[in-house]
Design a protein around this motif. Structure first.
Motif, short mmCIF file in Angstrom:
data_model
loop_
_atom_site.label_atom_id
_atom_site.label_comp_id
_atom_site.label_asym_id
_atom_site.label_seq_id
_atom_site.Cartn_x
_atom_site.Cartn_y
_atom_site.Cartn_z
N PHE A 44 -6.08 18.34 -1.03
CA PHE A 44 -6.13 19.69 -1.64
C PHE A 44 -7.07 19.67 -2.85
O PHE A 44 -7.87 20.57 -3.05
CB PHE A 44 -4.73 20.12 -2.12
CG PHE A 44 -3.91 20.82 -1.06
CD1 PHE A 44 -4.31 22.05 -0.55
CD2 PHE A 44 -2.73 20.26 -0.59
CE1 PHE A 44 -3.55 22.70 0.42
CE2 PHE A 44 -1.96 20.90 0.37
CZ PHE A 44 -2.37 22.13 0.88
N GLU A 45 -6.93 18.60 -3.65
CA GLU A 45 -7.67 18.54 -4.91
C GLU A 45 -9.16 18.30 -4.71
O GLU A 45 -9.97 18.64 -5.58
CB GLU A 45 -7.05 17.45 -5.81
CG GLU A 45 -5.76 17.96 -6.45
CD GLU A 45 -4.76 16.85 -6.75
OE1 GLU A 45 -5.16 15.67 -6.76
OE2 GLU A 45 -3.56 17.17 -6.96
N LYS A 46 -9.53 17.74 -3.55
CA LYS A 46 -10.96 17.48 -3.28
C LYS A 46 -11.73 18.79 -3.12
O LYS A 46 -12.94 18.83 -3.30
CB LYS A 46 -11.10 16.66 -1.99
CG LYS A 46 -10.94 15.17 -2.19
CD LYS A 46 -11.25 14.45 -0.88
CE LYS A 46 -10.68 13.05 -0.87
NZ LYS A 46 -10.50 12.54 0.48
N ILE A 47 -11.02 19.83 -2.69
CA ILE A 47 -11.68 21.10 -2.43
C ILE A 47 -11.66 21.94 -3.70
O ILE A 47 -10.60 22.34 -4.17
CB ILE A 47 -10.97 21.84 -1.27
CG1 ILE A 47 -11.06 20.99 0.00
CG2 ILE A 47 -11.55 23.23 -1.05
CD1 ILE A 47 -10.20 21.48 1.15
N THR A 48 -12.86 22.16 -4.27
CA THR A 48 -12.88 22.83 -5.58
C THR A 48 -13.67 24.15 -5.59
O THR A 48 -13.62 24.89 -6.56
CB THR A 48 -13.46 21.90 -6.66
OG1 THR A 48 -14.76 21.48 -6.22
CG2 THR A 48 -12.58 20.67 -6.89
N THR A 49 -14.41 24.44 -4.52
CA THR A 49 -15.17 25.71 -4.49
C THR A 49 -14.89 26.45 -3.18
O THR A 49 -14.45 25.85 -2.19
CB THR A 49 -16.70 25.46 -4.55
OG1 THR A 49 -17.08 24.78 -3.33
CG2 THR A 49 -17.10 24.62 -5.74
N VAL A 87 -14.02 25.27 0.82
CA VAL A 87 -12.88 25.72 1.63
C VAL A 87 -13.37 26.06 3.03
O VAL A 87 -12.81 25.63 4.05
CB VAL A 87 -12.18 26.97 1.03
CG1 VAL A 87 -11.05 27.45 1.93
CG2 VAL A 87 -11.66 26.70 -0.37
N ILE A 88 -14.47 26.83 3.09
CA ILE A 88 -15.00 27.26 4.39
C ILE A 88 -15.49 26.04 5.20
O ILE A 88 -15.23 25.93 6.40
CB ILE A 88 -16.14 28.29 4.21
CG1 ILE A 88 -15.61 29.51 3.43
CG2 ILE A 88 -16.74 28.71 5.54
CD1 ILE A 88 -14.43 30.23 4.06
N GLU A 89 -16.14 25.14 4.50
CA GLU A 89 -16.62 23.92 5.15
C GLU A 89 -15.45 23.14 5.78
O GLU A 89 -15.53 22.68 6.91
CB GLU A 89 -17.24 23.03 4.06
CG GLU A 89 -18.50 22.30 4.47
CD GLU A 89 -19.09 21.62 3.24
OE1 GLU A 89 -18.91 20.39 3.12
OE2 GLU A 89 -19.66 22.33 2.38
N ASP A 118 -7.94 33.10 -1.63
CA ASP A 118 -6.51 32.77 -1.60
C ASP A 118 -6.23 31.28 -1.74
O ASP A 118 -5.16 30.90 -2.22
CB ASP A 118 -5.86 33.32 -0.32
CG ASP A 118 -5.86 34.84 -0.31
OD1 ASP A 118 -6.18 35.42 -1.38
OD2 ASP A 118 -5.57 35.44 0.74
N TYR A 119 -7.18 30.47 -1.33
CA TYR A 119 -6.98 29.02 -1.46
C TYR A 119 -6.73 28.63 -2.92
O TYR A 119 -5.99 27.69 -3.22
CB TYR A 119 -8.20 28.27 -0.91
CG TYR A 119 -8.03 26.78 -0.86
CD1 TYR A 119 -7.55 26.15 0.28
CD2 TYR A 119 -8.34 25.98 -1.97
CE1 TYR A 119 -7.39 24.77 0.32
CE2 TYR A 119 -8.18 24.61 -1.95
CZ TYR A 119 -7.70 24.01 -0.79
OH TYR A 119 -7.53 22.65 -0.76
#
Ligand code: FAD
Length: 391
Positions: free
Chosen positions: A250-255, A259-261, A282-283
């Motif tokens: 979860f924490e790796k995704i920051t933008t 999220v889309i990637e 929403d993420y």
């Protein structure tokens, strides 16, 4: 100090039962005790959710199954709740290439129900309130209590304190139970708590042209081995998607683009259904929530106090049985009350004896399904498909 004589209806022959926690299990339990004629006082830390604009809970919807329904039936609530639920006859497995394959839950005609948590809680509170011998007390947070006297101290949001006495205290105050704290200070009380490395996040899949975006009568699953997403239908034709993933992922995704990637890689078929903008937004709305498994024993202290629901056995949600097992606690306790003529000094130890092994089994099964749902469901299905393809 409130005592028995001041309870609603004036002096009473019946004992006072304090149910601490007005969540799903507490509200249902209040009905069970009220039906037996006790003077029931329910204490809930939150405001009355039937009047609140925003209701915070642990998940938006949940799966109601047979054992939960049995308990609802006992207090005459089954039909009403079932009529407000959406049957899910099978899991619908979404593979990476977008292919959807159903795996039934049981025999033809068998199903579990997707129900709205807030609505279920409201209905149960309203049902409890219809008993004249029940009083619901909101904005009462249990701060402390005495196992010797049964005296409880509640605080209100304005800081004021209230002391209440009861003959029996029923701790239904959830996974982080304040009632359980007194148990922890006693000798020979076994307790374990385990946080799993995964967290969860809820996302909404809106209707498309006024209709469900996916087939509604299924529990949709995107199993991806180390993580997974599930989706349960709601009456307003939305789906609530829940993404389960290790916190570090979860924490790796920051933008928003990340999220889309990520969705493009693992849940491509869900992107147009949730919507790119909604996903990006929403993420980051709420951080991922933790999941804890709590086991303890015994469930009672003398003839004074008993734990039920998540206060006794919080389980990880992968078996969909946390609430259902909590509801079953109420029915099992009620049966023992019948058997032992409502003698708390006999009922409470018997409840512990009968119930602890079953609740621990549910906790173990839930932990097992934590792996089954995200990984095995994949591989077994994969092997099965291969088998069919080879025929
Ligand atoms: P809670 O629902 O936690 O209620 C406890 C209540 O006590 C709350 O209202 C709280 O405000 C109140 N309280 C807390 N402390 C105090 C205090 N000090 N004083 C007074 N009041 C207090 N179960 C299923 O059966 N099927 C599912 O599909 C399912 N899905 C789930 C999905 C997720 C993501 C999660 C997290 C859980 C899921 N569960 C499911 C489990 C289910 O949510 C719980 O088992 C259920 O909520 C337990 O009910 P409870 O009343 O014991 O506790």
């Amino acid at each position: 100090l409130k005592t028995m004589e001041e309870s609603p209806g004036g002096p009473s022959q019946k004992k006072v039962v304090a149910v601490v926690g007005g969540g799903l299990v507490g509200a249902l339990n209040a009905c069970f005790f009220a039906k037996r004629g006790f003077d029931v006082e329910l204490f809930e830390t939150r405001e009355d959710i039937r009047q609140a604009k925003i209701v915070r809970g642990r998940s938006i919807n949940l799966a109601l199954s047979h054992r939960g329904r049995q308990a609802l039936k006992h207090v005459g609530m089954e039909e009403k709740i079932v009529s407000q639920g959406i049957p899910m006859h099978a899991r619908m497995i979404h593979s990476l290439n977008g292919k959807q394959s159903p795996i039934p839950y049981g025999k033809k005609g068998q199903y579990i129900l997707s129900v709205d948590r807030a609505n279920l809680n409201k209905e149960l509170l309203t049902a409890a309130e219809t008993y004249p011998n029940t009083k619901l007390n909101f904005d009462r947070k249990l701060q402390d209590w005495s196992a010797e006297t049964g005296l409880m101290t509640f605080v209100r949001s304005d800081g004021s304190e209230e002391q209440v006495e009861a003959d029996l205290i029923v701790g239904c105050d959830g996974a982080f139970s304040a009632i359980r704290k007194q148990f922890l200070r006693r000798s020979r009380f076994n307790y374990s708590q385990t946080y799993i490395p995964h967290g969860y996040m809820e996302l909404t899949m809106p209707p498309i042209n006024g209709e469900f975006a996916m087939k509604p009568n299924y529990l949709h699953i995107w199993p991806r081995n180390t993580f997974m997403m599930i989706a349960l239908p709601n009456l307003d034709k939305t789906f609530t998607c829940t993404l389960f993933m290790p916190f570090e992922e979860f924490e790796k995704i920051t933008t928003g683009d990340e999220v889309i990637e990520f969705f493009q890689k693992y849940f491509p078929d869900a992107i147009p259904l949730i919507g790119v903008d909604a996903l990006k937004r929403d993420y980051f709305r709420l951080p991922a929530q933790a999941m804890v498994s709590v086991k303890c024993s015994p469930y009672h202290i003398g003839s004074k106090c008993v734990l039920m629901g998540d206060a006794a056995h919080a389980v990880v949600p992968f078996y969909g049985q946390g609430m259902n097992a909590g509801f079953e606690d109420c029915i099992v306790f009620d049966e023992i009350m019948e058997q032992f003529n409502e003698d708390f000094s006999a009922v409470l130890p018997e409840y512990t004896r009968v119930r602890v092994p079953d609740d621990h089994a549910i906790a173990d099964l839930a932990m097992y399904n934590y792996i089954e749902m995200r990984a095995h469901v994949n591989s077994k299905w994969f092997l099965f498909r291969k088998h069919i393809d080879n025929l």
